[in-house]
Write a protein that holds these residues in place. Sequence first.
Motif, PDB file in Angstrom:
ATOM      1  N   SER A  87       0.908  -1.170  -0.070  1.00 58.31           N
ATOM      2  CA  SER A  87      -0.008   0.120  -0.114  1.00 58.31           C
ATOM      3  C   SER A  87       0.779   1.214   0.085  1.00 58.31           C
ATOM      4  N   SER A  88       1.838   1.401   0.778  1.00 59.86           N
ATOM      5  CA  SER A  88       2.791   2.596   0.862  1.00 59.86           C
ATOM      6  C   SER A  88       3.448   2.523  -0.504  1.00 59.86           C
ATOM      7  N   GLY A 103      -4.158  -0.423   5.267  1.00 58.01           N
ATOM      8  CA  GLY A 103      -4.047  -0.360   3.928  1.00 58.01           C
ATOM      9  C   GLY A 103      -4.729   0.706   3.383  1.00 58.01           C
ATOM     10  N   SER A 104      -6.242   0.562   3.487  1.00 57.50           N
ATOM     11  CA  SER A 104      -7.172   1.372   2.993  1.00 57.50           C
ATOM     12  C   SER A 104      -7.035   3.023   3.526  1.00 57.50           C
ATOM     13  N   SER A 150      -4.480  -1.831  -9.162  1.00 59.21           N
ATOM     14  CA  SER A 150      -4.513  -2.451  -7.800  1.00 59.21           C
ATOM     15  C   SER A 150      -5.700  -1.805  -7.398  1.00 59.21           C
ATOM     16  N   TYR A 204       2.294   1.697  -3.328  1.00 63.21           N
ATOM     17  CA  TYR A 204       1.448   2.198  -4.323  1.00 63.21           C
ATOM     18  C   TYR A 204       1.195   3.770  -3.986  1.00 63.21           C
ATOM     19  N   LYS A 205       1.362   4.138  -2.797  1.00 60.63           N
ATOM     20  CA  LYS A 205       0.741   5.387  -2.434  1.00 60.63           C
ATOM     21  C   LYS A 205       2.078   6.449  -3.130  1.00 60.63           C
ATOM     22  N   ALA A 249      -7.384  -1.153  -2.868  1.00 61.18           N
ATOM     23  CA  ALA A 249      -7.079  -1.488  -1.602  1.00 61.18           C
ATOM     24  C   ALA A 249      -7.141  -2.916  -1.080  1.00 61.18           C
ATOM     25  N   VAL A 298      -4.130   4.252   1.131  1.00 63.64           N
ATOM     26  CA  VAL A 298      -4.218   4.654  -0.161  1.00 63.64           C
ATOM     27  C   VAL A 298      -5.406   5.607  -0.180  1.00 63.64           C
ATOM     28  N   LEU A 353      -3.843  -4.729  -2.502  1.00 64.65           N
ATOM     29  CA  LEU A 353      -2.791  -4.139  -2.093  1.00 64.65           C
ATOM     30  C   LEU A 353      -2.757  -4.728  -0.473  1.00 64.65           C
ATOM     31  N   SER A 354      -3.790  -4.770   0.349  1.00 71.09           N
ATOM     32  CA  SER A 354      -3.716  -5.290   1.562  1.00 71.09           C
ATOM     33  C   SER A 354      -3.377  -6.804   1.710  1.00 71.09           C
TER      34      SER A 354
END
Length: 279
Positions: free
Chosen positions: A60-61, A153-154, A79, A63-64, A81, A157, A84-85
């Motif tokens: 998640s990080s 994770g949510s 992807s 992707y962000k 949430a 993101v 990714l999670s």
Amino acid sequence: MSTLTALVEASPATPARPAYRVTGRRVLASEWAKLWSLRSTWITLSLGLLFLVAFGLIASSRYKSGIGSGHLDRDFAASTAVSLSLFGTNFAQLALGVLGVLVTAGEYSTGMIRSTLAAVPRRLPVLWSKAAVFGLVALVVGTLGAFVAFGFGSGIVSGTPAAMSLTHAGVVRSLLGAGLYLGLVGVIGTALGALLRSVAGGISVLVATLMLIPGLISLLPSSWQDNISPYLPSNAGESMFALSHDSTTLSPTAGLLVFLGWTVFALAGAAYRLVRSDV
């Protein structure tokens, strides 16, 4: 003397009965106690939970940061949430599957299985109890890890195209599916340990089934891949917690049925060996 003889003759001979009777509930209780008495149980379950949450946060990080810098990797382009999670599911399955192998094969390697089967002469209840106890524990750990990973994770993101919440369609089903998948992986590990009676052998087959065989299938012609790949244990399991599917993947329900079939197949093999061979 004649009075004593008369009393003895009058008293009916009653066979000695054991103080305790072997029941399914007591076999389950004994397997529960044995599971939590091992240090490896606590360590491996903690690792499985850590893998599931930590790798989900890392994905998640990443992707962000990719969205913020404008250099998002192609693999992360579509992807969500949820995906990714649940990125750490592949790592968590190894920890829980290995512990499942240790639950059964560990007793064979130490010789403790002789005491277990002496206390429970009927062998199949031992297998069912081990599989049920550890499968339930792996299910709880996997489900807890999936929801914790999604919760963090949510949040990471949030505000990106991948942002989702629990109210989005299919999110809760995917998280529960991931927990169920990890629980069934634990059951398969338990069955492999009882079937092969070797820690090294059980772990090798588990890793090959979940990770190596899918890679080897990719070497086959594309037409063969499309017909074989969706029905492999790992790919069918991934379908259980996927938000969507296409023509090359199974639906969540079909994936669950296929993976249940693999689980039953492994348990049937372990049960057959238990019944047909000696300790």
